[in-house]
Write a protein that holds these residues in place. Sequence first.
Motif, short mmCIF file in Angstrom:
data_model
loop_
_atom_site.label_atom_id
_atom_site.label_comp_id
_atom_site.label_asym_id
_atom_site.label_seq_id
_atom_site.Cartn_x
_atom_site.Cartn_y
_atom_site.Cartn_z
N THR A 41 0.80 -1.22 0.00
CA THR A 41 0.00 0.00 0.00
C THR A 41 0.84 1.27 0.00
OG1 THR A 41 -0.12 -0.12 2.42
CG2 THR A 41 -1.93 -1.10 1.16
N ASN A 80 -3.79 -9.68 -6.26
CA ASN A 80 -4.06 -8.89 -5.06
C ASN A 80 -4.74 -7.56 -5.36
OD1 ASN A 80 -2.86 -10.89 -3.53
ND2 ASN A 80 -0.84 -9.94 -3.62
N GLU A 81 -4.41 -6.93 -6.50
CA GLU A 81 -4.99 -5.63 -6.86
C GLU A 81 -5.44 -5.67 -8.33
OE1 GLU A 81 -5.89 -3.31 -5.08
OE2 GLU A 81 -4.68 -3.26 -3.25
N GLN A 252 -7.91 -1.54 -3.90
CA GLN A 252 -9.24 -1.84 -3.39
C GLN A 252 -9.44 -1.39 -1.95
OE1 GLN A 252 -9.79 -6.04 -3.93
NE2 GLN A 252 -9.95 -5.91 -6.15
N SER A 253 -8.47 -1.67 -1.09
CA SER A 253 -8.62 -1.33 0.31
C SER A 253 -8.72 0.18 0.51
CB SER A 253 -7.43 -1.89 1.11
OG SER A 253 -7.49 -1.49 2.46
N GLN A 254 -7.84 0.93 -0.15
CA GLN A 254 -7.88 2.38 -0.02
C GLN A 254 -9.17 2.96 -0.59
OE1 GLN A 254 -3.95 2.80 -2.01
NE2 GLN A 254 -3.41 4.14 -0.32
N ARG A 256 -12.08 1.53 -0.74
CA ARG A 256 -13.18 1.26 0.18
C ARG A 256 -13.14 2.20 1.38
NH1 ARG A 256 -12.30 -5.19 -0.48
NH2 ARG A 256 -13.61 -5.47 -2.33
N GLN A 257 -11.96 2.57 1.81
CA GLN A 257 -11.85 3.53 2.90
C GLN A 257 -12.42 4.88 2.49
OE1 GLN A 257 -7.78 3.68 4.26
NE2 GLN A 257 -7.72 1.51 4.77
N GLU A 305 -17.92 -5.24 -3.05
CA GLU A 305 -16.95 -6.10 -2.37
C GLU A 305 -17.18 -7.57 -2.74
OE1 GLU A 305 -17.41 -5.23 1.72
OE2 GLU A 305 -16.41 -3.27 1.61
#
Length: 320
Positions: A41, A80-81, A252-254, A256-257, A305
Amino acid sequence: MDPNNSRDRTIICSFKQFSALDEEMMMHILSFIADAPLEFTDASSRGTITGVLPFVNKKINEFCKRDYFWRAALKRVCVNEPSLWKEGLMQLLPEGTKSTEGLVDYARKEIPGSTYRSIFQSIFETHIRFTGPVFYMRGMVRLGQAFGLHFFEPRYRLLIAEVMRDWPESARRGELIAASTQRRLPTFIYAHMSPLAPATPACLVQVHSCMIHPDGSADVMLTPVAYVSLERVWERSNSGRLFQATCLRMGQSQSRQIESQQINDVMENEFHQFAVNGEGILNIRSRGALNAIISHLVAAQEQDEEQDEIDNMIFLEGDG
């Protein structure tokens, strides 16, 4: 660091037999710690393939110049991304290419003169990093949800004229815009959060229809396609305060944040803006509107998701 303090001591492991191993085994062992730039990240990460291992000794430096580590890294980031790397990889391949069955190795054979490292670099340069003009206005956006804008300020008339410059006349006269042969659409940066400065989140928007009027003003229909983090922002000279920026797509994680933060912001704003009775309690009409907005945003996020998980499973099954 105090060497006499047990909490500050670093344990150094020695593997004296390492140099006696054959090259294939040495590279296999190193592959467990050989990560590529941007694989995690931290967008500033150089990765051990370029920032650590080449400086260990000449032998390992020579390993890092080969394609062995890059092939494994490219496969990992595509799994992963996928919105960053797999999507970018697909844009380098002919239209109609399927995203399964050894996509990474297929790309290496399909792209003339390519290496796994050069493919990695191409995805970064053509898909993950973006440089373009900035439309700056605070607001809320959601990926995939189209919205319209009217450009009337001189700086944004310049923006849309530049963005649409290489597209046919029909695209500037309100007709639906077809993607280019590289599956691209006119794109610019929409800075919907403040401040307009490095590290602030923004988004990339694609133009799906555009009507440029004789006076240069324009009505556009836009779709947000990716959240980004601004890297560098500067004001262009002689542009009437039009800003330009370089940015990096978020994973994806960022992303979603950012979505969650926007939902929280909506909740906070609605509590302040909806009518409140004398006892400080939302009236029935306001409460219903608020709940409808929150439910819609949460349901849409959960659906995205679930789809991401399905896409990853399909890719893993095909690449195995």
